[in-house]
Write a protein that holds these residues in place. Structure first.
Motif, PDB file in Angstrom:
ATOM      1  N   LEU A 184       0.799  -1.194   0.000  1.00 23.86           N
ATOM      2  CA  LEU A 184       0.000   0.000   0.000  1.00 23.86           C
ATOM      3  C   LEU A 184       0.844   1.261   0.000  1.00 23.86           C
ATOM      4  O   LEU A 184       0.557   2.199  -0.717  1.00 23.86           O
ATOM      5  N   ARG A 185       1.869   1.249   0.839  1.00 24.61           N
ATOM      6  CA  ARG A 185       2.694   2.444   0.952  1.00 24.61           C
ATOM      7  C   ARG A 185       4.094   2.040   1.365  1.00 24.61           C
ATOM      8  O   ARG A 185       4.271   1.176   2.219  1.00 24.61           O
ATOM      9  N   ARG A 186       5.071   2.683   0.748  1.00 19.42           N
ATOM     10  CA  ARG A 186       6.458   2.440   1.130  1.00 19.42           C
ATOM     11  C   ARG A 186       7.239   3.721   0.910  1.00 19.42           C
ATOM     12  O   ARG A 186       7.324   4.217  -0.208  1.00 19.42           O
ATOM     13  N   SER A 187       7.739   4.265   1.996  1.00 16.50           N
ATOM     14  CA  SER A 187       8.532   5.487   1.946  1.00 16.50           C
ATOM     15  C   SER A 187       9.544   5.421   3.089  1.00 16.50           C
ATOM     16  O   SER A 187       9.473   4.508   3.917  1.00 16.50           O
ATOM     17  N   VAL A 193       9.576   7.003   5.725  1.00 19.95           N
ATOM     18  CA  VAL A 193       8.944   7.205   7.040  1.00 19.95           C
ATOM     19  C   VAL A 193       7.687   6.364   7.247  1.00 19.95           C
ATOM     20  O   VAL A 193       7.068   6.438   8.303  1.00 19.95           O
ATOM     21  N   ALA A 194       7.293   5.544   6.270  1.00 15.22           N
ATOM     22  CA  ALA A 194       6.065   4.757   6.429  1.00 15.22           C
ATOM     23  C   ALA A 194       6.088   3.504   5.553  1.00 15.22           C
ATOM     24  O   ALA A 194       6.557   3.548   4.422  1.00 15.22           O
ATOM     25  N   VAL A 195       5.562   2.425   6.110  1.00 17.78           N
ATOM     26  CA  VAL A 195       5.359   1.180   5.368  1.00 17.78           C
ATOM     27  C   VAL A 195       3.988   0.653   5.740  1.00 17.78           C
ATOM     28  O   VAL A 195       3.665   0.543   6.920  1.00 17.78           O
ATOM     29  N   SER A 196       3.163   0.345   4.736  1.00 17.06           N
ATOM     30  CA  SER A 196       1.821  -0.210   4.975  1.00 17.06           C
ATOM     31  C   SER A 196       1.704  -1.559   4.287  1.00 17.06           C
ATOM     32  O   SER A 196       2.152  -1.726   3.151  1.00 17.06           O
ATOM     33  N   LEU A 197       1.081  -2.487   4.983  1.00 15.66           N
ATOM     34  CA  LEU A 197       0.861  -3.834   4.459  1.00 15.66           C
ATOM     35  C   LEU A 197      -0.625  -4.165   4.516  1.00 15.66           C
ATOM     36  O   LEU A 197      -1.300  -3.818   5.477  1.00 15.66           O
ATOM     37  N   LEU A 198      -1.113  -4.860   3.491  1.00 19.67           N
ATOM     38  CA  LEU A 198      -2.487  -5.356   3.458  1.00 19.67           C
ATOM     39  C   LEU A 198      -2.421  -6.868   3.492  1.00 19.67           C
ATOM     40  O   LEU A 198      -1.667  -7.478   2.726  1.00 19.67           O
ATOM     41  N   ALA A 199      -3.180  -7.474   4.385  1.00 19.55           N
ATOM     42  CA  ALA A 199      -3.187  -8.931   4.505  1.00 19.55           C
ATOM     43  C   ALA A 199      -4.602  -9.396   4.836  1.00 19.55           C
ATOM     44  O   ALA A 199      -5.475  -8.594   5.152  1.00 19.55           O
ATOM     45  N   ALA A 256     -20.637 -20.914   5.755  1.00 18.25           N
ATOM     46  CA  ALA A 256     -20.152 -19.960   4.755  1.00 18.25           C
ATOM     47  C   ALA A 256     -18.723 -19.524   5.092  1.00 18.25           C
ATOM     48  O   ALA A 256     -18.365 -19.374   6.260  1.00 18.25           O
ATOM     49  N   GLN A 257     -17.905 -19.340   4.071  1.00 24.77           N
ATOM     50  CA  GLN A 257     -16.540 -18.864   4.282  1.00 24.77           C
ATOM     51  C   GLN A 257     -16.562 -17.386   4.670  1.00 24.77           C
ATOM     52  O   GLN A 257     -17.321 -16.601   4.102  1.00 24.77           O
ATOM     53  N   ARG A 258     -15.731 -17.027   5.637  1.00 23.30           N
ATOM     54  CA  ARG A 258     -15.614 -15.635   6.059  1.00 23.30           C
ATOM     55  C   ARG A 258     -14.142 -15.265   6.075  1.00 23.30           C
ATOM     56  O   ARG A 258     -13.292 -16.087   6.424  1.00 23.30           O
ATOM     57  N   TYR A 259     -13.862 -14.019   5.714  1.00 23.21           N
ATOM     58  CA  TYR A 259     -12.492 -13.541   5.668  1.00 23.21           C
ATOM     59  C   TYR A 259     -12.374 -12.224   6.423  1.00 23.21           C
ATOM     60  O   TYR A 259     -13.315 -11.430   6.464  1.00 23.21           O
ATOM     61  N   LEU A 260     -11.211 -12.004   6.985  1.00 24.28           N
ATOM     62  CA  LEU A 260     -10.892 -10.774   7.673  1.00 24.28           C
ATOM     63  C   LEU A 260      -9.709 -10.138   6.954  1.00 24.28           C
ATOM     64  O   LEU A 260      -8.694 -10.797   6.724  1.00 24.28           O
ATOM     65  N   LEU A 261      -9.839  -8.885   6.567  1.00 28.04           N
ATOM     66  CA  LEU A 261      -8.747  -8.125   5.965  1.00 28.04           C
ATOM     67  C   LEU A 261      -8.220  -7.143   6.993  1.00 28.04           C
ATOM     68  O   LEU A 261      -8.971  -6.652   7.834  1.00 28.04           O
ATOM     69  N   PHE A 262      -6.937  -6.846   6.899  1.00 30.29           N
ATOM     70  CA  PHE A 262      -6.385  -5.852   7.798  1.00 30.29           C
ATOM     71  C   PHE A 262      -5.175  -5.178   7.164  1.00 30.29           C
ATOM     72  O   PHE A 262      -4.525  -5.742   6.293  1.00 30.29           O
ATOM     73  N   THR A 263      -4.947  -3.960   7.587  1.00 32.39           N
ATOM     74  CA  THR A 263      -3.747  -3.236   7.199  1.00 32.39           C
ATOM     75  C   THR A 263      -2.962  -2.927   8.457  1.00 32.39           C
ATOM     76  O   THR A 263      -3.536  -2.694   9.528  1.00 32.39           O
ATOM     77  N   THR A 264      -1.662  -2.948   8.319  1.00 31.54           N
ATOM     78  CA  THR A 264      -0.769  -2.539   9.386  1.00 31.54           C
ATOM     79  C   THR A 264       0.197  -1.528   8.786  1.00 31.54           C
ATOM     80  O   THR A 264       0.811  -1.801   7.757  1.00 31.54           O
ATOM     81  N   THR A 265       0.293  -0.376   9.420  1.00 32.80           N
ATOM     82  CA  THR A 265       1.166   0.683   8.935  1.00 32.80           C
ATOM     83  C   THR A 265       2.145   1.053  10.035  1.00 32.80           C
ATOM     84  O   THR A 265       1.756   1.260  11.184  1.00 32.80           O
ATOM     85  N   TYR A 266       3.402   1.118   9.667  1.00 33.88           N
ATOM     86  CA  TYR A 266       4.459   1.563  10.570  1.00 33.88           C
ATOM     87  C   TYR A 266       4.856   2.969  10.142  1.00 33.88           C
ATOM     88  O   TYR A 266       5.285   3.171   9.009  1.00 33.88           O
ATOM     89  N   LEU A 267       4.675   3.928  11.050  1.00 33.67           N
ATOM     90  CA  LEU A 267       4.985   5.325  10.768  1.00 33.67           C
ATOM     91  C   LEU A 267       6.105   5.810  11.683  1.00 33.67           C
ATOM     92  O   LEU A 267       6.148   5.446  12.859  1.00 33.67           O
ATOM     93  N   LEU A 268       6.967   6.634  11.142  1.00 37.37           N
ATOM     94  CA  LEU A 268       7.971   7.311  11.952  1.00 37.37           C
ATOM     95  C   LEU A 268       7.525   8.758  12.089  1.00 37.37           C
ATOM     96  O   LEU A 268       7.523   9.515  11.124  1.00 37.37           O
ATOM     97  N   LEU A 269       7.085   9.108  13.300  1.00 43.32           N
ATOM     98  CA  LEU A 269       6.587  10.456  13.578  1.00 43.32           C
ATOM     99  C   LEU A 269       7.384  11.066  14.719  1.00 43.32           C
ATOM    100  O   LEU A 269       7.410  10.509  15.821  1.00 43.32           O
ATOM    101  N   ARG A 270       8.038  12.180  14.439  1.00 47.00           N
ATOM    102  CA  ARG A 270       8.823  12.887  15.454  1.00 47.00           C
ATOM    103  C   ARG A 270       9.824  11.976  16.153  1.00 47.00           C
ATOM    104  O   ARG A 270       9.994  12.009  17.369  1.00 47.00           O
ATOM    105  N   GLY A 271      10.435  11.079  15.389  1.00 50.22           N
ATOM    106  CA  GLY A 271      11.453  10.190  15.931  1.00 50.22           C
ATOM    107  C   GLY A 271      10.909   8.986  16.687  1.00 50.22           C
ATOM    108  O   GLY A 271      11.672   8.220  17.262  1.00 50.22           O
TER     109      GLY A 271
END
Length: 75
Positions: A1-4, A6-12, A23-38
C-alpha cells in the motif's frame, strides 16, 4: 500500500472459522508503521471481506488516517 522512508503499509487477510451455516468468512487488515517525530507508531485497521469494495474502503481508510497523522505531527 505504501512504502517510503517514514512509512510502510501492508495489506493482509485471513480466513475466519466458518459459522454454523458453513459460509466462508475472511478478515482483511492493514498494518502501517509510521515514523513520527522520531517515534515509531503502528496503525492497524480491520474489516470483514464481503467484496472488492471492502478492500477499497480499507485501503482508503488506511491512507486517510496515516496522511492525517503525518500532517498533524509535521514540524
Amino acid at each position: 500500500l505504501r512504502r517510503s522512508p517514514v512509512a510502510v503499509s501492508l495489506l493482509a487477510g485471513t480466513r475466519l472459522p466458518p459459522p454454523e451455516d458453513g459460509a466462508q468468512r475472511y478478515l482483511l487488515f492493514t498494518t502501517t508503521y509510521l515514523l513520527l517525530r522520531g517515534k515509531a507508531l503502528i496503525v492497524s485497521a480491520y474489516s470483514t471481506y464481503t467484496g472488492p469494495a471492502d478492500v477499497d474502503w480499507l485501503t482508503e481508510q488506511t491512507r486517510r488516517w496515516t496522511d492525517e497523522l503525518a500532517r498533524l505531527n509535521s514540524r
